[in-house]
Write a protein that holds these residues in place. Structure first.
Motif, PDB file in Angstrom:
ATOM      1  N   TRP A 220       0.843  -1.187   0.000  1.00  0.00           N
ATOM      2  CA  TRP A 220       0.000   0.000   0.000  1.00  0.00           C
ATOM      3  C   TRP A 220       0.879   1.238   0.000  1.00  0.00           C
ATOM      4  O   TRP A 220       2.050   1.195   0.390  1.00  0.00           O
ATOM      5  CB  TRP A 220      -0.936   0.017   1.215  1.00  0.00           C
ATOM      6  CG  TRP A 220      -0.253   0.330   2.523  1.00  0.00           C
ATOM      7  CD1 TRP A 220      -0.160   1.552   3.147  1.00  0.00           C
ATOM      8  CD2 TRP A 220       0.455  -0.592   3.362  1.00  0.00           C
ATOM      9  NE1 TRP A 220       0.555   1.448   4.318  1.00  0.00           N
ATOM     10  CE2 TRP A 220       0.946   0.137   4.465  1.00  0.00           C
ATOM     11  CE3 TRP A 220       0.716  -1.960   3.290  1.00  0.00           C
ATOM     12  CZ2 TRP A 220       1.679  -0.453   5.495  1.00  0.00           C
ATOM     13  CZ3 TRP A 220       1.464  -2.552   4.307  1.00  0.00           C
ATOM     14  CH2 TRP A 220       1.921  -1.797   5.390  1.00  0.00           C
ATOM     15  N   GLN A 221       0.310   2.351  -0.450  1.00  0.00           N
ATOM     16  CA  GLN A 221       1.045   3.610  -0.470  1.00  0.00           C
ATOM     17  C   GLN A 221       0.062   4.763  -0.436  1.00  0.00           C
ATOM     18  O   GLN A 221      -0.966   4.729  -1.108  1.00  0.00           O
ATOM     19  CB  GLN A 221       1.922   3.697  -1.729  1.00  0.00           C
ATOM     20  CG  GLN A 221       2.901   4.852  -1.715  1.00  0.00           C
ATOM     21  CD  GLN A 221       3.956   4.683  -2.789  1.00  0.00           C
ATOM     22  OE1 GLN A 221       4.996   4.077  -2.589  1.00  0.00           O
ATOM     23  NE2 GLN A 221       3.674   5.228  -3.956  1.00  0.00           N
ATOM     24  N   PHE A 222       0.399   5.778   0.326  1.00  0.00           N
ATOM     25  CA  PHE A 222      -0.431   6.979   0.406  1.00  0.00           C
ATOM     26  C   PHE A 222       0.167   8.040  -0.516  1.00  0.00           C
ATOM     27  O   PHE A 222       0.753   9.024  -0.075  1.00  0.00           O
ATOM     28  CB  PHE A 222      -0.510   7.481   1.844  1.00  0.00           C
ATOM     29  CG  PHE A 222      -1.068   6.475   2.803  1.00  0.00           C
ATOM     30  CD1 PHE A 222      -2.328   5.927   2.598  1.00  0.00           C
ATOM     31  CD2 PHE A 222      -0.348   6.054   3.909  1.00  0.00           C
ATOM     32  CE1 PHE A 222      -2.853   4.985   3.475  1.00  0.00           C
ATOM     33  CE2 PHE A 222      -0.868   5.123   4.799  1.00  0.00           C
ATOM     34  CZ  PHE A 222      -2.122   4.590   4.578  1.00  0.00           C
ATOM     35  N   SER A 223       0.020   7.826  -1.807  1.00  0.00           N
ATOM     36  CA  SER A 223       0.593   8.734  -2.793  1.00  0.00           C
ATOM     37  C   SER A 223       0.007   8.414  -4.151  1.00  0.00           C
ATOM     38  O   SER A 223      -0.496   7.316  -4.386  1.00  0.00           O
ATOM     39  CB  SER A 223       2.115   8.601  -2.849  1.00  0.00           C
ATOM     40  OG  SER A 223       2.645   9.337  -3.928  1.00  0.00           O
ATOM     41  N   ASP A 224       0.115   9.384  -5.070  1.00  0.00           N
ATOM     42  CA  ASP A 224      -0.406   9.148  -6.415  1.00  0.00           C
ATOM     43  C   ASP A 224       0.671   9.308  -7.476  1.00  0.00           C
ATOM     44  O   ASP A 224       0.367   9.642  -8.622  1.00  0.00           O
ATOM     45  CB  ASP A 224      -1.579  10.089  -6.704  1.00  0.00           C
ATOM     46  CG  ASP A 224      -1.174  11.559  -6.677  1.00  0.00           C
ATOM     47  OD1 ASP A 224      -0.042  11.854  -6.241  1.00  0.00           O
ATOM     48  OD2 ASP A 224      -1.979  12.413  -7.083  1.00  0.00           O
ATOM     49  N   VAL A 225       1.944   9.089  -7.127  1.00  0.00           N
ATOM     50  CA  VAL A 225       3.006   9.175  -8.136  1.00  0.00           C
ATOM     51  C   VAL A 225       2.775   8.102  -9.195  1.00  0.00           C
ATOM     52  O   VAL A 225       2.848   6.905  -8.910  1.00  0.00           O
ATOM     53  CB  VAL A 225       4.392   9.012  -7.495  1.00  0.00           C
ATOM     54  CG1 VAL A 225       5.483   8.965  -8.569  1.00  0.00           C
ATOM     55  CG2 VAL A 225       4.665  10.172  -6.531  1.00  0.00           C
ATOM     56  N   ARG A 226       2.498   8.532 -10.415  1.00  0.00           N
ATOM     57  CA  ARG A 226       2.079   7.603 -11.466  1.00  0.00           C
ATOM     58  C   ARG A 226       3.133   6.551 -11.784  1.00  0.00           C
ATOM     59  O   ARG A 226       2.841   5.360 -11.884  1.00  0.00           O
ATOM     60  CB  ARG A 226       1.762   8.362 -12.760  1.00  0.00           C
ATOM     61  CG  ARG A 226       0.703   9.413 -12.676  1.00  0.00           C
ATOM     62  CD  ARG A 226       0.445   9.958 -14.084  1.00  0.00           C
ATOM     63  NE  ARG A 226      -0.129  11.290 -14.036  1.00  0.00           N
ATOM     64  CZ  ARG A 226       0.568  12.395 -14.257  1.00  0.00           C
ATOM     65  NH1 ARG A 226       1.848  12.313 -14.559  1.00  0.00           N
ATOM     66  NH2 ARG A 226      -0.021  13.568 -14.200  1.00  0.00           N
ATOM     67  N   TRP A 251      -9.441   2.082  -7.752  1.00  0.00           N
ATOM     68  CA  TRP A 251      -8.275   2.959  -7.866  1.00  0.00           C
ATOM     69  C   TRP A 251      -8.115   3.449  -9.292  1.00  0.00           C
ATOM     70  O   TRP A 251      -8.315   2.700 -10.244  1.00  0.00           O
ATOM     71  CB  TRP A 251      -7.005   2.213  -7.456  1.00  0.00           C
ATOM     72  CG  TRP A 251      -5.785   3.083  -7.571  1.00  0.00           C
ATOM     73  CD1 TRP A 251      -5.366   4.018  -6.681  1.00  0.00           C
ATOM     74  CD2 TRP A 251      -4.847   3.109  -8.655  1.00  0.00           C
ATOM     75  NE1 TRP A 251      -4.227   4.638  -7.141  1.00  0.00           N
ATOM     76  CE2 TRP A 251      -3.879   4.099  -8.344  1.00  0.00           C
ATOM     77  CE3 TRP A 251      -4.733   2.398  -9.852  1.00  0.00           C
ATOM     78  CZ2 TRP A 251      -2.811   4.393  -9.192  1.00  0.00           C
ATOM     79  CZ3 TRP A 251      -3.676   2.684 -10.714  1.00  0.00           C
ATOM     80  CH2 TRP A 251      -2.728   3.674 -10.372  1.00  0.00           C
ATOM     81  N   ASN A 252      -7.773   4.715  -9.428  1.00  0.00           N
ATOM     82  CA  ASN A 252      -7.408   5.287 -10.719  1.00  0.00           C
ATOM     83  C   ASN A 252      -6.446   6.438 -10.466  1.00  0.00           C
ATOM     84  O   ASN A 252      -6.063   6.704  -9.314  1.00  0.00           O
ATOM     85  CB  ASN A 252      -8.657   5.741 -11.498  1.00  0.00           C
ATOM     86  CG  ASN A 252      -9.504   6.705 -10.696  1.00  0.00           C
ATOM     87  OD1 ASN A 252      -9.017   7.709 -10.186  1.00  0.00           O
ATOM     88  ND2 ASN A 252     -10.798   6.403 -10.579  1.00  0.00           N
ATOM     89  N   LEU A 253      -6.041   7.115 -11.509  1.00  0.00           N
ATOM     90  CA  LEU A 253      -5.026   8.152 -11.371  1.00  0.00           C
ATOM     91  C   LEU A 253      -5.519   9.388 -10.636  1.00  0.00           C
ATOM     92  O   LEU A 253      -4.713  10.248 -10.269  1.00  0.00           O
ATOM     93  CB  LEU A 253      -4.488   8.549 -12.752  1.00  0.00           C
ATOM     94  CG  LEU A 253      -3.606   7.508 -13.428  1.00  0.00           C
ATOM     95  CD1 LEU A 253      -3.184   7.977 -14.805  1.00  0.00           C
ATOM     96  CD2 LEU A 253      -2.383   7.198 -12.572  1.00  0.00           C
ATOM     97  N   ALA A 254      -6.806   9.478 -10.382  1.00  0.00           N
ATOM     98  CA  ALA A 254      -7.328  10.588  -9.593  1.00  0.00           C
ATOM     99  C   ALA A 254      -7.272  10.300  -8.100  1.00  0.00           C
ATOM    100  O   ALA A 254      -7.477  11.196  -7.286  1.00  0.00           O
ATOM    101  CB  ALA A 254      -8.769  10.897 -10.004  1.00  0.00           C
ATOM    102  N   GLY A 255      -7.007   9.047  -7.740  1.00  0.00           N
ATOM    103  CA  GLY A 255      -6.991   8.669  -6.334  1.00  0.00           C
ATOM    104  C   GLY A 255      -5.639   8.904  -5.691  1.00  0.00           C
ATOM    105  O   GLY A 255      -4.596   8.822  -6.346  1.00  0.00           O
TER     106      GLY A 255
END
Length: 277
Positions: A220-226, A251-255
């Motif tokens: 798991w990670q609390f970040s949205d680095v693509r 999950w998607n890139l907006a999350g």
């Protein structure tokens, strides 16, 4: 539930992408060889300035041999310039690439690094290549066609008891805000009391390939680095794992939050992580 289960999130299928994947593998392997030639097990940068210079030098050297072949492999595709950026992309096809995933490890003479390239179509990953130059291992996936390691199918873990699970997390990038770091620390503590063993390391991709392979059970990670999440998200999903946010939402890139796990552990992992803010 997976982020990529709704076909409406992608305007085109994977027909015709096999040839693109083949060319992408060749390009990423070539780039990986350049990065391997720059690798020094005795490297010990002495201060932040040296670290920044070494990171940029690696990125520039690999970009010079990787960008054009990938763009030519998929005419009309575009290139994401900032590999540490997050959030949705404009419509169309984009290459999300990390020229040295785990660059900080590479420049310190450590072995956990890779070169990655992911083709994203209308904000969903449809093709990915992760190459580990030190071992020669290459992970690939096409959406709907499964995930492979050196041509052999991958399967996520069959575990169903979080108390027997090897799980992991880590920073997405330097300079995360204090609230995010405290949340990450709280999540590690929560998992330490619920899972068997917790790994905290970087980069994300090097843990996610283990989740896709069934060697690890959740990340798991609390970040949205693509660039750190897209390759592993597709690999895990195509290997039969579950990819969502930490509260179980698609999950998607907006999350902003990310969870990839063995399907039999997903609900338990969500229970542990969903109350952390």
């Amino acid at each position: 539930m997976n982020a990529f289960s709704d076909p409406r999130t992608v305007s085109t299928g994977t027909d015709g992408l096999e040839a693109v994947l083949e060319r992408a593998v060749t390009a990423v392997k070539t780039a990986g060889e350049h990065l391997r030639e720059r690798y020094d097990t005795g490297a010990r940068p002495g201060n932040l300035d040296e670290i920044v210079r070494a990171i940029h030098a690696n990125d520039e050297a690999v970009l010079a041999v990787l960008e054009q072949p990938l763009l030519e492999a998929r005419p009309g595709s575009r290139w994401v310039e900032d590999e540490l950026a997050g959030g949705p992309l404009p419509e169309g096809e984009w290459w999300v690439v990390d020229t040295a995933e785990g660059n900080i490890n590479h420049i310190h003479g450590m072995g956990d690094w890779a070169v990655t390239a992911t083709l994203v179509c209308d904000n969903a990953p449809v093709l990915t290549v992760v190459h580990l130059p030190l071992t020669g291992d290459t992970y690939t996936a096409l959406r709907g066609r499964g995930a492979l390691l050196n041509g052999e199918p991958l399967r996520s873990s069959a575990k169903t008891d979080l108390r027997a699970a090897l799980v992991g997390t880590g920073q997405a990038k330097p300079g995360e805000d204090e609230a995010a770091l405290r949340r990450m620390g709280a999540s590690v503590t929560a998992m330490l009391t619920n899972a068997l063993v917790v790994r905290v390391s970087v980069p994300a991709t090097m843990q996610l390939v283990h989740v896709a392979s069934g060697r690890m059970d959740a990340f798991w990670q609390f970040s949205d680095v693509r660039s750190g999440l897209l390759p592993g998200a597709l690999l895990v999903s195509e290997a039969g794992g579950t990819v969502t946010g930490t509260r179980g939402e698609p999950w998607n890139l907006a999350g902003g939050d990310f969870l990839a796990s063995a399907p039999g552990l997903h609900a338990q992992a969500v229970d542990v992580l969903s109350g952390l803010g």
